[in-house]
Design a protein around this motif. Structure first.
Motif, PDB file in Angstrom:
ATOM      1  N   GLY A 125      -0.164  16.758  -6.499  1.00  0.00           N
ATOM      2  CA  GLY A 125       0.271  15.389  -6.260  1.00  0.00           C
ATOM      3  C   GLY A 125      -0.935  14.479  -6.201  1.00  0.00           C
ATOM      4  N   GLY A 126      -0.910  13.419  -6.996  1.00  0.00           N
ATOM      5  CA  GLY A 126      -1.978  12.423  -6.987  1.00  0.00           C
ATOM      6  C   GLY A 126      -1.371  11.058  -7.261  1.00  0.00           C
ATOM      7  N   ALA A 127      -2.075  10.257  -8.058  1.00  0.00           N
ATOM      8  CA  ALA A 127      -1.631   8.887  -8.312  1.00  0.00           C
ATOM      9  C   ALA A 127      -0.311   8.834  -9.078  1.00  0.00           C
ATOM     10  CB  ALA A 127      -2.718   8.132  -9.081  1.00  0.00           C
ATOM     11  N   ILE A 128      -0.167   9.675 -10.105  1.00  0.00           N
ATOM     12  CA  ILE A 128       1.052   9.629 -10.921  1.00  0.00           C
ATOM     13  C   ILE A 128       2.281   9.996 -10.100  1.00  0.00           C
ATOM     14  CG2 ILE A 128       2.258  10.654 -12.898  1.00  0.00           C
ATOM     15  CD1 ILE A 128       0.076   8.694 -13.724  1.00  0.00           C
ATOM     16  N   LYS A 129       2.184  11.038  -9.307  1.00  0.00           N
ATOM     17  CA  LYS A 129       3.325  11.408  -8.469  1.00  0.00           C
ATOM     18  C   LYS A 129       3.630  10.316  -7.444  1.00  0.00           C
ATOM     19  CE  LYS A 129       4.999  14.478  -4.891  1.00  0.00           C
ATOM     20  NZ  LYS A 129       5.031  13.411  -3.869  1.00  0.00           N
TER      21      LYS A 129
ATOM     22  N   ILE B 193       3.869   1.033 -13.915  1.00  0.00           N
ATOM     23  CA  ILE B 193       2.652   0.474 -14.525  1.00  0.00           C
ATOM     24  C   ILE B 193       2.996  -0.720 -15.409  1.00  0.00           C
ATOM     25  CG2 ILE B 193       0.814   0.998 -16.187  1.00  0.00           C
ATOM     26  CD1 ILE B 193       0.839   3.882 -14.944  1.00  0.00           C
ATOM     27  N   ASP B 194       4.075  -0.609 -16.189  1.00  0.00           N
ATOM     28  CA  ASP B 194       4.501  -1.728 -17.026  1.00  0.00           C
ATOM     29  C   ASP B 194       4.909  -2.925 -16.166  1.00  0.00           C
ATOM     30  OD1 ASP B 194       4.025  -0.266 -19.307  1.00  0.00           O
ATOM     31  OD2 ASP B 194       6.136   0.231 -19.672  1.00  0.00           O
ATOM     32  N   HIS B 195       5.561  -2.650 -15.048  1.00  0.00           N
ATOM     33  CA  HIS B 195       6.001  -3.707 -14.139  1.00  0.00           C
ATOM     34  C   HIS B 195       4.805  -4.429 -13.514  1.00  0.00           C
ATOM     35  CE1 HIS B 195       8.181  -5.746 -10.883  1.00  0.00           C
ATOM     36  NE2 HIS B 195       7.336  -5.197 -10.032  1.00  0.00           N
ATOM     37  N   CYS B 196       3.779  -3.675 -13.145  1.00  0.00           N
ATOM     38  CA  CYS B 196       2.640  -4.249 -12.411  1.00  0.00           C
ATOM     39  C   CYS B 196       1.616  -4.920 -13.312  1.00  0.00           C
ATOM     40  CB  CYS B 196       1.937  -3.157 -11.599  1.00  0.00           C
ATOM     41  SG  CYS B 196       2.902  -2.560 -10.205  1.00  0.00           S
ATOM     42  N   GLY B 197       1.457  -4.450 -14.540  1.00  0.00           N
ATOM     43  CA  GLY B 197       0.380  -4.971 -15.376  1.00  0.00           C
ATOM     44  C   GLY B 197      -0.958  -4.667 -14.732  1.00  0.00           C
ATOM     45  N   ASP B 198      -1.784  -5.702 -14.504  1.00  0.00           N
ATOM     46  CA  ASP B 198      -3.097  -5.448 -13.888  1.00  0.00           C
ATOM     47  C   ASP B 198      -3.069  -5.688 -12.377  1.00  0.00           C
ATOM     48  OD1 ASP B 198      -2.973  -8.184 -13.774  1.00  0.00           O
ATOM     49  OD2 ASP B 198      -4.831  -8.553 -14.874  1.00  0.00           O
ATOM     50  N   LYS B 199      -1.888  -5.725 -11.794  1.00  0.00           N
ATOM     51  CA  LYS B 199      -1.761  -5.938 -10.344  1.00  0.00           C
ATOM     52  C   LYS B 199      -1.567  -4.599  -9.618  1.00  0.00           C
ATOM     53  CE  LYS B 199      -1.832 -10.466 -10.696  1.00  0.00           C
ATOM     54  NZ  LYS B 199      -2.979 -11.253 -10.208  1.00  0.00           N
ATOM     55  N   ILE B 200      -2.421  -3.637  -9.956  1.00  0.00           N
ATOM     56  CA  ILE B 200      -2.308  -2.300  -9.380  1.00  0.00           C
ATOM     57  C   ILE B 200      -3.670  -1.622  -9.471  1.00  0.00           C
ATOM     58  CG2 ILE B 200      -1.572  -1.218 -11.564  1.00  0.00           C
ATOM     59  CD1 ILE B 200       0.386   0.522  -9.866  1.00  0.00           C
ATOM     60  N   LEU B 201      -3.981  -0.774  -8.509  1.00  0.00           N
ATOM     61  CA  LEU B 201      -5.190   0.055  -8.551  1.00  0.00           C
ATOM     62  C   LEU B 201      -4.900   1.362  -7.823  1.00  0.00           C
ATOM     63  CD1 LEU B 201      -6.677  -0.057  -5.512  1.00  0.00           C
ATOM     64  CD2 LEU B 201      -7.206  -2.368  -6.281  1.00  0.00           C
ATOM     65  N   TYR B 202      -5.779   2.339  -8.045  1.00  0.00           N
ATOM     66  CA  TYR B 202      -5.479   3.707  -7.620  1.00  0.00           C
ATOM     67  C   TYR B 202      -6.657   4.327  -6.877  1.00  0.00           C
ATOM     68  CZ  TYR B 202      -2.307   2.790 -11.505  1.00  0.00           C
ATOM     69  OH  TYR B 202      -1.379   2.207 -12.347  1.00  0.00           O
ATOM     70  N   ILE B 203      -6.382   4.864  -5.692  1.00  0.00           N
ATOM     71  CA  ILE B 203      -7.388   5.571  -4.904  1.00  0.00           C
ATOM     72  C   ILE B 203      -6.806   6.924  -4.481  1.00  0.00           C
ATOM     73  CG2 ILE B 203      -8.828   5.531  -2.821  1.00  0.00           C
ATOM     74  CD1 ILE B 203      -8.563   2.444  -2.861  1.00  0.00           C
ATOM     75  N   ASN B 204      -7.530   8.002  -4.760  1.00  0.00           N
ATOM     76  CA  ASN B 204      -7.138   9.347  -4.316  1.00  0.00           C
ATOM     77  C   ASN B 204      -8.125   9.839  -3.265  1.00  0.00           C
ATOM     78  OD1 ASN B 204      -5.116   9.347  -6.244  1.00  0.00           O
ATOM     79  ND2 ASN B 204      -5.918  11.081  -7.422  1.00  0.00           N
TER      80      ASN B 204
ATOM     81  N   VAL C 241       0.878  -1.176   0.000  1.00  0.00           N
ATOM     82  CA  VAL C 241       0.000   0.000   0.000  1.00  0.00           C
ATOM     83  C   VAL C 241       0.913   1.222   0.000  1.00  0.00           C
ATOM     84  CG1 VAL C 241      -1.818   1.272   1.181  1.00  0.00           C
ATOM     85  CG2 VAL C 241      -1.810  -1.230   1.251  1.00  0.00           C
ATOM     86  N   LYS C 242       0.985   1.891  -1.144  1.00  0.00           N
ATOM     87  CA  LYS C 242       1.892   3.037  -1.269  1.00  0.00           C
ATOM     88  C   LYS C 242       1.174   4.314  -0.877  1.00  0.00           C
ATOM     89  CE  LYS C 242       5.264   5.739  -2.169  1.00  0.00           C
ATOM     90  NZ  LYS C 242       4.639   6.821  -1.395  1.00  0.00           N
ATOM     91  N   LEU C 243       1.648   4.935   0.180  1.00  0.00           N
ATOM     92  CA  LEU C 243       1.117   6.226   0.614  1.00  0.00           C
ATOM     93  C   LEU C 243       2.267   7.069   1.132  1.00  0.00           C
ATOM     94  CD1 LEU C 243       1.215   5.935   3.934  1.00  0.00           C
ATOM     95  CD2 LEU C 243      -0.918   4.720   3.596  1.00  0.00           C
ATOM     96  N   SER C 244       1.983   8.308   1.452  1.00  0.00           N
ATOM     97  CA  SER C 244       2.988   9.173   2.066  1.00  0.00           C
ATOM     98  C   SER C 244       2.835   9.121   3.574  1.00  0.00           C
ATOM     99  CB  SER C 244       2.836  10.624   1.598  1.00  0.00           C
ATOM    100  OG  SER C 244       3.710  11.467   2.358  1.00  0.00           O
ATOM    101  N   THR C 245       3.940   8.795   4.249  1.00  0.00           N
ATOM    102  CA  THR C 245       3.915   8.779   5.711  1.00  0.00           C
ATOM    103  C   THR C 245       3.927  10.189   6.295  1.00  0.00           C
ATOM    104  OG1 THR C 245       6.312   8.443   5.573  1.00  0.00           O
ATOM    105  CG2 THR C 245       4.954   6.504   6.024  1.00  0.00           C
TER     106      THR C 245
ATOM    107  N   VAL D 172      -2.320   1.916  -4.717  1.00  0.00           N
ATOM    108  CA  VAL D 172      -1.776   3.273  -4.714  1.00  0.00           C
ATOM    109  C   VAL D 172      -2.788   4.172  -3.999  1.00  0.00           C
ATOM    110  CG1 VAL D 172      -0.835   5.122  -6.129  1.00  0.00           C
ATOM    111  CG2 VAL D 172      -0.668   2.745  -6.911  1.00  0.00           C
ATOM    112  N   LEU D 173      -2.475   4.516  -2.768  1.00  0.00           N
ATOM    113  CA  LEU D 173      -3.400   5.278  -1.918  1.00  0.00           C
ATOM    114  C   LEU D 173      -2.817   6.679  -1.743  1.00  0.00           C
ATOM    115  CD1 LEU D 173      -5.937   5.301  -0.185  1.00  0.00           C
ATOM    116  CD2 LEU D 173      -4.625   4.233   1.661  1.00  0.00           C
ATOM    117  N   SER D 174      -3.347   7.608  -2.506  1.00  0.00           N
ATOM    118  CA  SER D 174      -2.742   8.938  -2.590  1.00  0.00           C
ATOM    119  C   SER D 174      -3.597  10.001  -1.924  1.00  0.00           C
ATOM    120  CB  SER D 174      -2.538   9.327  -4.064  1.00  0.00           C
ATOM    121  OG  SER D 174      -1.904   8.298  -4.780  1.00  0.00           O
ATOM    122  N   HIS D 175      -2.929  10.927  -1.258  1.00  0.00           N
ATOM    123  CA  HIS D 175      -3.589  12.148  -0.799  1.00  0.00           C
ATOM    124  C   HIS D 175      -3.468  13.159  -1.925  1.00  0.00           C
ATOM    125  CE1 HIS D 175      -3.341  16.010   1.822  1.00  0.00           C
ATOM    126  NE2 HIS D 175      -4.581  15.798   1.403  1.00  0.00           N
TER     127      HIS D 175
END
Length: 305
Positions: free
Chosen positions: A158-162, A209-220, A48-52, A145-148
């Motif tokens: 800053g969102g999902a791409i950043k 994105i290329d590395h993950c293929g369909d093993k990724i999702l995005y929440i802002n 779960v990628k977020l900013s601490t 990808v859990l972005s603020h």
């Protein structure tokens, strides 16, 4: 594409347009519901990628908000060290910040470049041929990808791409992106043209994105909408009200929907965030990202409230 147009696309029967789901009410329950609405289950070992959040800051996503979602996917909160000094520039201090901000109490926290970095290829990049990410990233099967969503001093917003470009990059990898592939050392004295930096962010995101293929999702989560990033230890207070939670399988559509909602808001305080986005030419990240195949700026907004 503004949101009104996005809604109209639905009636055209255009099934190729990515969906962006939205809850206006920001709650732990709705964070779980919007994840479920995406219809893509996080399986295996989940990052779960977020900013601490930089010590001193307070706008980062709060553990009480995200706990249910992180635990539902049995996720590990992942981060990489910063490239600008501050309180998260080394693993020991970064873990302390994560603990002080309450993240270690809800899930394991992995500083992914604690033991170095690995290179992921950037296919077709004009600035970057490689994206340098924390070596532990390869241990994970799926990325949430859990972005603020908020402003950013350099990127405009800053969102999902950043979050997947600079966020998953190692400390040296962050410098590589900021310098548009010129240095992995201190990039701050000789920064590239702004658009080269924005394009480099999109190229680094493409490697993920290329590395993950369909093993990724995005929440802002569009709350605490400061013009400053959570990497700022003393961010400017938000001037506009919260917008909601948005999610998509398309990161370009998701970030575009968030910027569209800011622009369409009736909250007069939006002028500050819009000025920050436009003064940094922030929309170019999405324009270029669309061009290199990261997603679509056209979308269908599906309101779930």
């Amino acid at each position: 594409m503004n949101c009104a147009n996005a809604q109209e696309q639905k009636s055209d029967g255009n099934t190729n347009v990515p969906k962006v789901y939205m809850f206006k009410e920001i709650s732990p329950e709705n964070l779980v519901k919007i994840y479920e609405a995406l219809g893509r289950e996080a399986t295996g070992k989940v990052a779960v990628k977020l900013s601490t959040g930089e010590p001193g800051g307070h706008n980062f996503l709060q553990p009480v908000l995200i706990k249910d979602l992180v635990q539902k996917v049995k996720g590990t909160i992942v981060e990489c060290n910063t490239a600008y000094g501050g309180g998260r520039a080394d693993t020991e201090n970064h873990l302390k910040a994560a603990k002080d901000h309450g993240f270690t109490a809800i899930a394991p926290v992995d500083i992914m470049d604690a033991e170095g970095e690995v290179a992921l290829p950037v296919k077709g990049g004009k600035h970057l041929k490689e994206d340098f990410v924390g070596s532990h990233y390869l241990n994970y099967d799926f990325t949430v990808v859990l972005s603020h969503f908020k402003g950013h001093a350099m990127g405009g917003f800053g969102g999902a791409i950043k979050n997947i470009s600079i966020g998953i990059a190692s400390s040296a990898g962050k410098a590589w992106i900021h310098s548009a592939g010129k240095t992995k050392g201190n990039p701050w004295g000789n920064l590239p043209p702004q658009d080269d930096f924005l394009e480099s962010m999109a190229e680094a995101a493409k490697a993920i994105i290329d590395h993950c293929g369909d093993k990724i999702l995005y929440i802002n989560v569009a709350n605490n909408l400061s013009v400053d990033c959570d990497c700022d230890s003393s961010p400017e207070d938000p001037k506009m009200g919260d917008i909601g939670i948005l999610a998509s399988l398309d990161p370009i559509a998701l970030d575009k929907a968030c910027t569209d909602l800011v622009r369409a808001s009736e909250d007069h305080g939006k002028i500050h965030l819009i000025e920050r986005i436009d003064s940094r030419n922030g929309m170019h990240t999405l324009e270029y990202g669309e061009k290199i195949g990261l997603g679509s700026q056209k979308y269908e907004l599906v309101k779930l409230d």
